[in-house]
Structure formats: C-alpha cells, structure tokens
Design a protein around this motif. Structure first.
Motif, PDB file in Angstrom:
ATOM      1  N   MET A  86       0.814  -1.216   0.000  1.00  0.00           N
ATOM      2  CA  MET A  86       0.000   0.000   0.000  1.00  0.00           C
ATOM      3  C   MET A  86       0.846   1.264   0.000  1.00  0.00           C
ATOM      4  SD  MET A  86      -3.289  -0.476  -0.163  1.00  0.00           S
ATOM      5  CE  MET A  86      -3.886   1.076   0.496  1.00  0.00           C
ATOM      6  N   ILE A  87       2.173   1.142   0.136  1.00  0.00           N
ATOM      7  CA  ILE A  87       3.048   2.304   0.103  1.00  0.00           C
ATOM      8  C   ILE A  87       2.863   3.099  -1.180  1.00  0.00           C
ATOM      9  CG2 ILE A  87       4.973   0.983  -0.870  1.00  0.00           C
ATOM     10  CD1 ILE A  87       5.212   3.917   1.619  1.00  0.00           C
ATOM     11  N   TYR A  88       2.556   2.421  -2.271  1.00  0.00           N
ATOM     12  CA  TYR A  88       2.405   3.120  -3.556  1.00  0.00           C
ATOM     13  C   TYR A  88       1.151   4.006  -3.592  1.00  0.00           C
ATOM     14  CZ  TYR A  88       6.224   0.224  -5.255  1.00  0.00           C
ATOM     15  OH  TYR A  88       7.451  -0.377  -5.423  1.00  0.00           O
ATOM     16  N   PRO A  89      -0.043   3.469  -3.408  1.00  0.00           N
ATOM     17  CA  PRO A  89      -1.209   4.360  -3.469  1.00  0.00           C
ATOM     18  C   PRO A  89      -1.261   5.391  -2.349  1.00  0.00           C
ATOM     19  CG  PRO A  89      -1.869   2.160  -2.772  1.00  0.00           C
ATOM     20  CD  PRO A  89      -0.451   2.056  -3.233  1.00  0.00           C
ATOM     21  N   VAL A  90      -0.672   5.062  -1.197  1.00  0.00           N
ATOM     22  CA  VAL A  90      -0.754   5.968  -0.054  1.00  0.00           C
ATOM     23  C   VAL A  90       0.197   7.154  -0.190  1.00  0.00           C
ATOM     24  CG1 VAL A  90      -0.314   6.182   2.435  1.00  0.00           C
ATOM     25  CG2 VAL A  90      -1.627   4.242   1.559  1.00  0.00           C
ATOM     26  N   THR A  91       1.447   6.924  -0.627  1.00  0.00           N
ATOM     27  CA  THR A  91       2.451   7.991  -0.540  1.00  0.00           C
ATOM     28  C   THR A  91       3.108   8.382  -1.858  1.00  0.00           C
ATOM     29  OG1 THR A  91       4.384   6.551  -0.161  1.00  0.00           O
ATOM     30  CG2 THR A  91       3.024   7.104   1.766  1.00  0.00           C
ATOM     31  N   TRP A  92       2.840   7.670  -2.953  1.00  0.00           N
ATOM     32  CA  TRP A  92       3.654   7.871  -4.146  1.00  0.00           C
ATOM     33  C   TRP A  92       3.673   9.326  -4.627  1.00  0.00           C
ATOM     34  CZ3 TRP A  92       7.447   5.434  -6.357  1.00  0.00           C
ATOM     35  CH2 TRP A  92       7.861   5.819  -7.634  1.00  0.00           C
ATOM     36  N   ALA A  93       2.506   9.943  -4.739  1.00  0.00           N
ATOM     37  CA  ALA A  93       2.461  11.314  -5.257  1.00  0.00           C
ATOM     38  C   ALA A  93       3.231  12.270  -4.346  1.00  0.00           C
ATOM     39  CB  ALA A  93       1.012  11.764  -5.398  1.00  0.00           C
ATOM     40  N   TYR A  94       3.054  12.104  -3.034  1.00  0.00           N
ATOM     41  CA  TYR A  94       3.737  12.983  -2.081  1.00  0.00           C
ATOM     42  C   TYR A  94       5.247  12.718  -2.087  1.00  0.00           C
ATOM     43  CZ  TYR A  94      -1.101  13.275  -0.544  1.00  0.00           C
ATOM     44  OH  TYR A  94      -2.456  13.434  -0.519  1.00  0.00           O
ATOM     45  N   PHE A  95       5.618  11.448  -2.165  1.00  0.00           N
ATOM     46  CA  PHE A  95       7.034  11.077  -2.228  1.00  0.00           C
ATOM     47  C   PHE A  95       7.689  11.665  -3.473  1.00  0.00           C
ATOM     48  CE2 PHE A  95       9.908   7.998  -4.341  1.00  0.00           C
ATOM     49  CZ  PHE A  95      10.980   8.044  -3.461  1.00  0.00           C
ATOM     50  N   ALA A  96       7.023  11.566  -4.614  1.00  0.00           N
ATOM     51  CA  ALA A  96       7.601  12.042  -5.870  1.00  0.00           C
ATOM     52  C   ALA A  96       7.803  13.553  -5.855  1.00  0.00           C
ATOM     53  CB  ALA A  96       6.702  11.638  -7.039  1.00  0.00           C
ATOM     54  N   ILE A  97       6.869  14.271  -5.264  1.00  0.00           N
ATOM     55  CA  ILE A  97       7.006  15.725  -5.176  1.00  0.00           C
ATOM     56  C   ILE A  97       8.145  16.092  -4.226  1.00  0.00           C
ATOM     57  CG2 ILE A  97       5.881  17.847  -4.407  1.00  0.00           C
ATOM     58  CD1 ILE A  97       3.219  16.557  -5.308  1.00  0.00           C
ATOM     59  N   ALA A  98       8.178  15.452  -3.059  1.00  0.00           N
ATOM     60  CA  ALA A  98       9.189  15.780  -2.058  1.00  0.00           C
ATOM     61  C   ALA A  98      10.590  15.383  -2.505  1.00  0.00           C
ATOM     62  CB  ALA A  98       8.853  15.090  -0.730  1.00  0.00           C
ATOM     63  N   ALA A  99      10.712  14.250  -3.189  1.00  0.00           N
ATOM     64  CA  ALA A  99      12.035  13.745  -3.554  1.00  0.00           C
ATOM     65  C   ALA A  99      12.559  14.337  -4.842  1.00  0.00           C
ATOM     66  CB  ALA A  99      11.989  12.217  -3.663  1.00  0.00           C
ATOM     67  N   PHE A 100      11.668  14.549  -5.822  1.00  0.00           N
ATOM     68  CA  PHE A 100      12.142  14.919  -7.157  1.00  0.00           C
ATOM     69  C   PHE A 100      11.480  16.177  -7.718  1.00  0.00           C
ATOM     70  CE2 PHE A 100      11.794  10.179  -6.872  1.00  0.00           C
ATOM     71  CZ  PHE A 100      13.135   9.947  -6.586  1.00  0.00           C
ATOM     72  N   GLY A 101      10.505  16.729  -6.985  1.00  0.00           N
ATOM     73  CA  GLY A 101       9.812  17.906  -7.478  1.00  0.00           C
ATOM     74  C   GLY A 101       8.983  17.649  -8.714  1.00  0.00           C
ATOM     75  N   TRP A 102       8.449  16.447  -8.840  1.00  0.00           N
ATOM     76  CA  TRP A 102       7.691  16.082 -10.028  1.00  0.00           C
ATOM     77  C   TRP A 102       6.384  16.860 -10.134  1.00  0.00           C
ATOM     78  CZ3 TRP A 102       7.895  10.019 -10.711  1.00  0.00           C
ATOM     79  CH2 TRP A 102       9.174   9.664 -11.169  1.00  0.00           C
ATOM     80  N   THR A 103       5.933  17.062 -11.355  1.00  0.00           N
ATOM     81  CA  THR A 103       4.639  17.671 -11.643  1.00  0.00           C
ATOM     82  C   THR A 103       3.566  16.581 -11.684  1.00  0.00           C
ATOM     83  OG1 THR A 103       4.905  17.424 -14.032  1.00  0.00           O
ATOM     84  CG2 THR A 103       5.776  19.445 -13.017  1.00  0.00           C
ATOM     85  N   PRO A 104       2.276  16.979 -11.617  1.00  0.00           N
ATOM     86  CA  PRO A 104       1.209  15.970 -11.717  1.00  0.00           C
ATOM     87  C   PRO A 104       1.296  15.135 -12.991  1.00  0.00           C
ATOM     88  CG  PRO A 104       0.315  18.026 -10.901  1.00  0.00           C
ATOM     89  CD  PRO A 104       1.744  18.306 -11.278  1.00  0.00           C
ATOM     90  N   GLY A 105       1.747  15.736 -14.093  1.00  0.00           N
ATOM     91  CA  GLY A 105       1.854  14.987 -15.337  1.00  0.00           C
ATOM     92  C   GLY A 105       2.851  13.848 -15.244  1.00  0.00           C
ATOM     93  N   ILE A 106       4.013  14.121 -14.652  1.00  0.00           N
ATOM     94  CA  ILE A 106       5.029  13.068 -14.519  1.00  0.00           C
ATOM     95  C   ILE A 106       4.553  12.001 -13.537  1.00  0.00           C
ATOM     96  CG2 ILE A 106       7.421  12.569 -13.899  1.00  0.00           C
ATOM     97  CD1 ILE A 106       8.131  15.402 -14.665  1.00  0.00           C
TER      98      ILE A 106
END
Length: 415
Positions: free
Chosen positions: A236-256
């Motif tokens: 469940m780590i993926y659906p729970v934290t993936w978007a937040y992790f990606a923003i915090a770690a890499f500064g990803w946009t919603p598109g990426i």
C-alpha cells in the motif's frame, strides 16, 4: 470442472474477468471528480475536502472488512451467480445514487454501499477456484489482478475526460457500465458452484472473527493470511504515498506522477498476464511468493536511496517480480481450503486487504509528513519505503517459517 470442461466454464471465466475489469473502471472513473463533488456538496475548500476524502476511503474499507466474509459465505451457500449479479445491480444503483447525491452525507452512504458491493471480489475469486484446477488457479488469479489493474488505468483517464462535462457525469458513466455488466452476466454467467459443494449458511462464520476461527482449523491458512496482511500493508506504500514522495524527492509535476503510475499499472498488468503462469508453474506457489516479496523488498530499498528522478523508471523494471505475490499466495491458500469454503476464504482475504488499506495510511503518511517537515531531526524522504521493506521482510519470514506440510484437499467445513 476446469476451464477445459467446455463453454460454461469458459463463459464464467470471461465474465469474472470482465466484471472485475468493468468494476475497477467504474471505481476509477469517479476518482478524478471526487474532490470537486466533496467541495461542492460540503461547501469546503480543497484541504478540508482532502481530509473528508480520506474518511470516505476509511468508510469504504471498513465496510468491506466487515462484510467480506458475509458475502463470501452467502456465495458458499447460494452459489456465486446470485451474489455476483446482486452486487453488480447494487453497484449500478449506488453509482446512480452518488450521481444524484444532494448532500455530503449521501456520499458517505454511497461509499458504504460501495464497500458492501465491492466485497463481491471475493465470490469472483471463488468462482475461479470453482472451475479451475489447483495448479491453474494462480494463473487465473493473476489474470484477475491484471483485469483490475487495467481498469484502474483506463478508468481515471475516462473519468478525467468526462469530468469536463461536469463532476456528476462520471457517475452516470460508471452506473451505465455496471448496468451493462449486470445484463451481460444475467445472460452469459453460469453458476460455478455445484449443489454438492454447498454448505448451510452460518452467521457465526460470516464475519472476520468467525472466518478466522473457521479457517484457523485448516492447516497453514492463518500463517499465510498473516503473511498476506504484512505484504498488503507494505504494498500500500504506492497508493498511499507515491504522489507525495515524488514531489518531495524529485519535485515532479502531476503529469510526470500520472505517467509514472500509468507505467506501474501497465507493467503490473502485463506481468500478471504473461509472467505469473509460467513462473508459478516452474517454481511452485510458495517459491513464487518468496521471489516476489524479495524482489519487492529490493525495489523498496532502492527507492529509499535514489536521488534522481530518472532512476525511478529504472527501478520500476523490478515491478513485474512483485506481481507474483498476490496470485501465488492466493493460489497457495486456496489449495488448503475445501470447495465449500472457497467463498469464505476469498471474502476473508478481502477483509485482510481492507484492514491493510485502513492501517497503511495510519503509519506511512504521518512518517513521511514528519521526516519531510522542517522540524524533523533529519530529512528522510524514503522513510515510507524503508518501513515497507521491513514489513515485506516480516511477511517473507512468516511465509518461510510456516509449515510446509504437502498440500492436500481438506475435508468439507460444513457443520
């Protein structure tokens, strides 16, 4: 009966896979517009709508946890056909209810009903167990997982497009899909549970505690269910934290972020179709589960240390190994349960997944929030994946320590 037994079995398999595909599409279709619906009906801003959305998810999972064994036991008593068709009719009514919901309270009612009817995934898995040989079940459980994954990729994309016509449009579409699925099943879905493999309905077994006690009398089921619980929390780590992790770690946009999730879904769906059957046939179910968990643990650990966004897409190539776990452990557990309790087992497995869906956000989200906050003693963006790797290793240890008595068909559980 096995899938080679003729047209009825083939039709049943096609319907189950199509039902799972359409149900997951329907669930995914409404996801993009839920925030708008919550803000509109609740008269709240986005942060408050996010909090309310979390509670809607908890209600859905809690109802599914409580009702999974009940629905599964109904299938063991009355057969899979009436339970599945009843669930599809209920889904249709639920989506239409949500489409016309006049207040926020009705959204909670709708999510509770969706949790009840979503427990029909248990009878769907039981129908596969009814008509497939034990050696083939993992492959078909993998196909169920693939159907769910494909629906979850396609659904949000359709929902996003329909949302341009208004926040309620996706609910009408989801209701139409479920209604069409019901009509298709009414014509083409045969009963898969023979009258000789049915048992009296037992209210004492039709709840998570009762199912635990009943299945606990069968060798090896409970240790495997505990291993499955730890694994599902880790996954469940993926659906729970993936978007937040990606923003915090890499500064990803919603598109990426969306592209990365689409890639994960495609990899999982393809591997469950193409990889699970051959690997399980070669290694066996227990070894396949162990390999899958070990591969997932390696992937989790990679996410704790990588520092560039492009590395994510390289690490994702490990994702197909993880796809072995669910179908193989489900197939392994189904071997230990007689035909008259397959519905109970699948419903109990649904309860395990539901409680994992409640538990995971309670540990992953606060940990990630704390270790990415200014007040943390040190920054650790990968904390969630580090925790997931520990949970996966616990699951693997339980699996390896569980008894390895050769599987054989247990006696009926009817009492």
């Amino acid at each position: 009966m096995t899938p080679s037994a003729g047209a009825p079995a083939a039709n049943a398999i096609r319907f189950v896979l199509l039902a799972v595909l359409i149900d997951s599409m329907g669930f995914g279709i409404v996801m993009p517009v839920l925030p708008d619906i919550v803000m509109k009906l609740g008269h709240v801003d986005l942060p408050e709508a996010t909090r309310i959305g979390g509670w809607l998810g908890v209600v859905y999972a809690a109802v599914q946890f409580l009702t999974g064994p009940f629905v599964g036991n109904l299938g063991d008593r009355f057969g899979r056909r009436p339970v599945l068709l009843g669930a599809l009719a209920g889904f249709t009514a639920d989506y239409l209810l949500l489409a016309f919901a006049p207040s926020l309270a009705w959204l909670f009612v709708g999510r509770a009903l969706a949790g009840l009817f979503g427990a029909s995934f248990g009878p769907a898995g039981a129908a596969i167990a009814d008509i497939s040989a034990p050696d083939e079940r993992s492959r078909y459980f993998g196909m169920i997982g693939a159907a769910f994954g494909i629906g979850f990729i396609v659904g949000p994309a359709i929902g996003g497009l329909l949302g341009e016509f208004g926040p309620r449009a996706p609910f009408y579409a989801a209701g139409a899909l479920s209604g069409a699925n019901f009509l298709f099943g009414l014509v083409f879905f045969p009963e898969t549970l023979s009258s000789g493999n049915r048992r009296p309905f037992s209210l004492a077994r039709a709840n998570p505690v009762g199912a635990w006690r009943s299945l606990g009398k069968l060798h090896g089921v409970i240790p495997l269910s505990i291993a499955a619980f730890f694994w599902q929390v880790a996954a469940m780590i993926y659906p729970v934290t993936w978007a937040y992790f990606a923003i915090a770690a890499f500064g990803w946009t919603p598109g990426i972020i969306g592209a990365s999730l689409a890639m994960v879904g495609c990899l999982m769906a393809l591997s469950q179709i193409l990889l699970v059957g051959p690997v399980v046939k070669r290694l066996g179910e227990r070894a396949s589960v162990a390999v899958g968990i070990a591969g997932a643990t390696a992937q989790f650990l990679c996410y704790t240390i990588i520092h560039d966004g492009w590395m994510v897409f390289v690490v994702m190539l490990l994702m197909p190994i993880q796809s072995l776990v669910f179908p193989a452990i489900n197939g392994l557990m189904s071997r230990k349960v007689p035909p008259d309790a397959q519905g109970e087992l699948q419903g109990f497995n649904g309860s395990i997944a539901a409680i994992a869906a409640i538990f995971a956000p309670a540990i992953f989200s606060p940990a990630l929030a704390y270790f990415t906050s200014p007040g943390a003693p040190f920054q650790f963006v990968g904390i969630g994946f580090a925790m997931a790797s520990v949970l996966a290793l616990v699951s693997l240890a339980i699996l390896l320590l569980a008894g390895r008595r050769p599987d054989q068909m247990p006696p009926s559980t009817a009492r």
